[in-house]
Design a protein around this motif. Structure first.
Motif, PDB file in Angstrom:
ATOM      1  N   ASN A 178       0.850  -1.188   0.000  1.00  0.00           N
ATOM      2  CA  ASN A 178       0.000   0.000   0.000  1.00  0.00           C
ATOM      3  C   ASN A 178       0.884   1.235   0.000  1.00  0.00           C
ATOM      4  O   ASN A 178       1.863   1.295   0.744  1.00  0.00           O
ATOM      5  CB  ASN A 178      -0.895   0.040   1.244  1.00  0.00           C
ATOM      6  N   LEU A 179       0.534   2.214  -0.827  1.00  0.00           N
ATOM      7  CA  LEU A 179       1.281   3.467  -0.895  1.00  0.00           C
ATOM      8  C   LEU A 179       0.319   4.607  -0.628  1.00  0.00           C
ATOM      9  O   LEU A 179      -0.743   4.691  -1.244  1.00  0.00           O
ATOM     10  CB  LEU A 179       1.919   3.631  -2.276  1.00  0.00           C
ATOM     11  N   PHE A 180       0.681   5.489   0.298  1.00  0.00           N
ATOM     12  CA  PHE A 180      -0.124   6.647   0.621  1.00  0.00           C
ATOM     13  C   PHE A 180       0.709   7.894   0.384  1.00  0.00           C
ATOM     14  O   PHE A 180       1.784   8.043   0.961  1.00  0.00           O
ATOM     15  CB  PHE A 180      -0.580   6.603   2.087  1.00  0.00           C
ATOM     16  N   VAL A 181       0.225   8.796  -0.466  1.00  0.00           N
ATOM     17  CA  VAL A 181       0.925  10.036  -0.758  1.00  0.00           C
ATOM     18  C   VAL A 181       0.118  11.178  -0.161  1.00  0.00           C
ATOM     19  O   VAL A 181      -1.081  11.312  -0.427  1.00  0.00           O
ATOM     20  CB  VAL A 181       1.087  10.233  -2.283  1.00  0.00           C
ATOM     21  N   SER A 182       0.777  12.005   0.658  1.00  0.00           N
ATOM     22  CA  SER A 182       0.098  13.124   1.306  1.00  0.00           C
ATOM     23  C   SER A 182       1.064  14.286   1.449  1.00  0.00           C
ATOM     24  O   SER A 182       2.220  14.106   1.849  1.00  0.00           O
ATOM     25  CB  SER A 182      -0.412  12.703   2.681  1.00  0.00           C
ATOM     26  N   LYS A 183       0.593  15.479   1.148  1.00  0.00           N
ATOM     27  CA  LYS A 183       1.424  16.676   1.301  1.00  0.00           C
ATOM     28  C   LYS A 183       1.600  17.055   2.767  1.00  0.00           C
ATOM     29  O   LYS A 183       2.447  17.861   3.101  1.00  0.00           O
ATOM     30  CB  LYS A 183       0.819  17.827   0.514  1.00  0.00           C
ATOM     31  N   ASP A 184       0.798  16.453   3.653  1.00  0.00           N
ATOM     32  CA  ASP A 184       0.886  16.759   5.084  1.00  0.00           C
ATOM     33  C   ASP A 184       2.048  16.046   5.771  1.00  0.00           C
ATOM     34  O   ASP A 184       2.431  16.413   6.873  1.00  0.00           O
ATOM     35  CB  ASP A 184      -0.426  16.374   5.782  1.00  0.00           C
ATOM     36  N   ILE A 185       2.604  15.035   5.127  1.00  0.00           N
ATOM     37  CA  ILE A 185       3.700  14.267   5.725  1.00  0.00           C
ATOM     38  C   ILE A 185       5.006  15.024   5.521  1.00  0.00           C
ATOM     39  O   ILE A 185       5.369  15.365   4.403  1.00  0.00           O
ATOM     40  CB  ILE A 185       3.773  12.852   5.115  1.00  0.00           C
ATOM     41  N   LYS A 186       5.719  15.273   6.617  1.00  0.00           N
ATOM     42  CA  LYS A 186       6.976  16.023   6.540  1.00  0.00           C
ATOM     43  C   LYS A 186       8.153  15.125   6.179  1.00  0.00           C
ATOM     44  O   LYS A 186       9.076  15.535   5.515  1.00  0.00           O
ATOM     45  CB  LYS A 186       7.235  16.736   7.862  1.00  0.00           C
ATOM     46  N   GLU A 187       8.142  13.880   6.640  1.00  0.00           N
ATOM     47  CA  GLU A 187       9.228  12.948   6.337  1.00  0.00           C
ATOM     48  C   GLU A 187       8.620  11.598   5.935  1.00  0.00           C
ATOM     49  O   GLU A 187       7.748  11.080   6.632  1.00  0.00           O
ATOM     50  CB  GLU A 187      10.135  12.763   7.558  1.00  0.00           C
ATOM     51  N   ALA A 188       9.105  11.050   4.833  1.00  0.00           N
ATOM     52  CA  ALA A 188       8.595   9.756   4.380  1.00  0.00           C
ATOM     53  C   ALA A 188       8.983   8.669   5.366  1.00  0.00           C
ATOM     54  O   ALA A 188      10.055   8.702   5.969  1.00  0.00           O
ATOM     55  CB  ALA A 188       9.156   9.435   2.999  1.00  0.00           C
ATOM     56  N   HIS A 189       8.090   7.703   5.558  1.00  0.00           N
ATOM     57  CA  HIS A 189       8.382   6.554   6.405  1.00  0.00           C
ATOM     58  C   HIS A 189       7.640   5.348   5.866  1.00  0.00           C
ATOM     59  O   HIS A 189       6.698   5.476   5.094  1.00  0.00           O
ATOM     60  CB  HIS A 189       8.014   6.826   7.873  1.00  0.00           C
ATOM     61  N   ALA A 190       8.097   4.170   6.258  1.00  0.00           N
ATOM     62  CA  ALA A 190       7.468   2.931   5.810  1.00  0.00           C
ATOM     63  C   ALA A 190       7.191   2.043   7.012  1.00  0.00           C
ATOM     64  O   ALA A 190       8.002   1.948   7.926  1.00  0.00           O
ATOM     65  CB  ALA A 190       8.380   2.199   4.823  1.00  0.00           C
ATOM     66  N   ASP A 191       6.024   1.409   7.005  1.00  0.00           N
ATOM     67  CA  ASP A 191       5.663   0.415   8.011  1.00  0.00           C
ATOM     68  C   ASP A 191       5.521  -0.918   7.296  1.00  0.00           C
ATOM     69  O   ASP A 191       4.825  -1.009   6.286  1.00  0.00           O
ATOM     70  CB  ASP A 191       4.326   0.763   8.682  1.00  0.00           C
ATOM     71  N   ILE A 192       6.181  -1.945   7.794  1.00  0.00           N
ATOM     72  CA  ILE A 192       6.097  -3.272   7.196  1.00  0.00           C
ATOM     73  C   ILE A 192       5.446  -4.206   8.202  1.00  0.00           C
ATOM     74  O   ILE A 192       5.902  -4.316   9.337  1.00  0.00           O
ATOM     75  CB  ILE A 192       7.507  -3.788   6.799  1.00  0.00           C
ATOM     76  N   HIS A 193       4.380  -4.869   7.783  1.00  0.00           N
ATOM     77  CA  HIS A 193       3.678  -5.828   8.630  1.00  0.00           C
ATOM     78  C   HIS A 193       3.883  -7.212   8.018  1.00  0.00           C
ATOM     79  O   HIS A 193       3.539  -7.442   6.865  1.00  0.00           O
ATOM     80  CB  HIS A 193       2.172  -5.505   8.671  1.00  0.00           C
ATOM     81  N   THR A 194       4.446  -8.121   8.797  1.00  0.00           N
ATOM     82  CA  THR A 194       4.730  -9.455   8.272  1.00  0.00           C
ATOM     83  C   THR A 194       4.678 -10.484   9.393  1.00  0.00           C
ATOM     84  O   THR A 194       4.816 -10.140  10.573  1.00  0.00           O
ATOM     85  CB  THR A 194       6.119  -9.494   7.584  1.00  0.00           C
TER      86      THR A 194
END
Length: 146
Positions: free
Chosen positions: A4-20
């Motif tokens: 899943n990819l979420f693009v938002s102008k409100d996010i100041k720093e990109a981050h990733a969450d991995i669920h496995t």
């Protein structure tokens, strides 16, 4: 694997969450890529239903076969969704187009020899073979410094 990819102008720093449910080699590699600044040296490819991450230096050839772009490494081949011209844009000077359907890694060339009708024949270190078309021969020679 679902992505899943979420693009938002409100996010100041990109981050990733991995669920496995299991830490696999591919997930470990993905984490390393996401945490590094050298992500341009990697390519995501399809390996059956899995996604594999390849280092560009491990790739021998890109070739269009049956309207799909195949990526060849020393012992395996994979598929990517991008068209060949887009792949070419992302590659460094180690790669050169040798025909309308093929791009090779110059560092993986075993030998080059004359072929039919002004074309040249190329063999890579993993045994793959292809022809260098006359149209791309000048660019190929320039890339080799000839």
């Amino acid at each position: 694997m679902k992505v899943n990819l979420f693009v938002s102008k409100d996010i100041k720093e990109a981050h990733a969450d991995i669920h496995t449910n299991e830490l696999t080699d591919n997930i470990t590699k993905a984490i390393a890529i996401l945490e590094s600044d050298d992500s341009n040296d990697m390519l995501a490819v399809k390996n059956g239903s899995d996604i594999a991450l390849l280092e560009l230096g491990d790739i021998y050839m890109f070739r269009v076969e049956d309207k799909q772009v195949k990526v060849y490494t020393e012992n395996s081949d994979y598929l990517i969704k991008k068209p060949l011209y887009q792949v070419e844009e992302d590659l460094d000077q180690s790669f050169v187009r040798i025909s309308k359907t093929t791009i090779v890694n110059l560092k993986k060339i075993q030998r080059v020899a004359p072929s039919l009708k002004g074309m040249m024949f190329i063999e890579l270190k993993n045994g793959l073979k292809d022809n260098i078309s006359r149209k791309y021969l000048p660019e190929f020679k320039e890339a080799l410094g000839l």
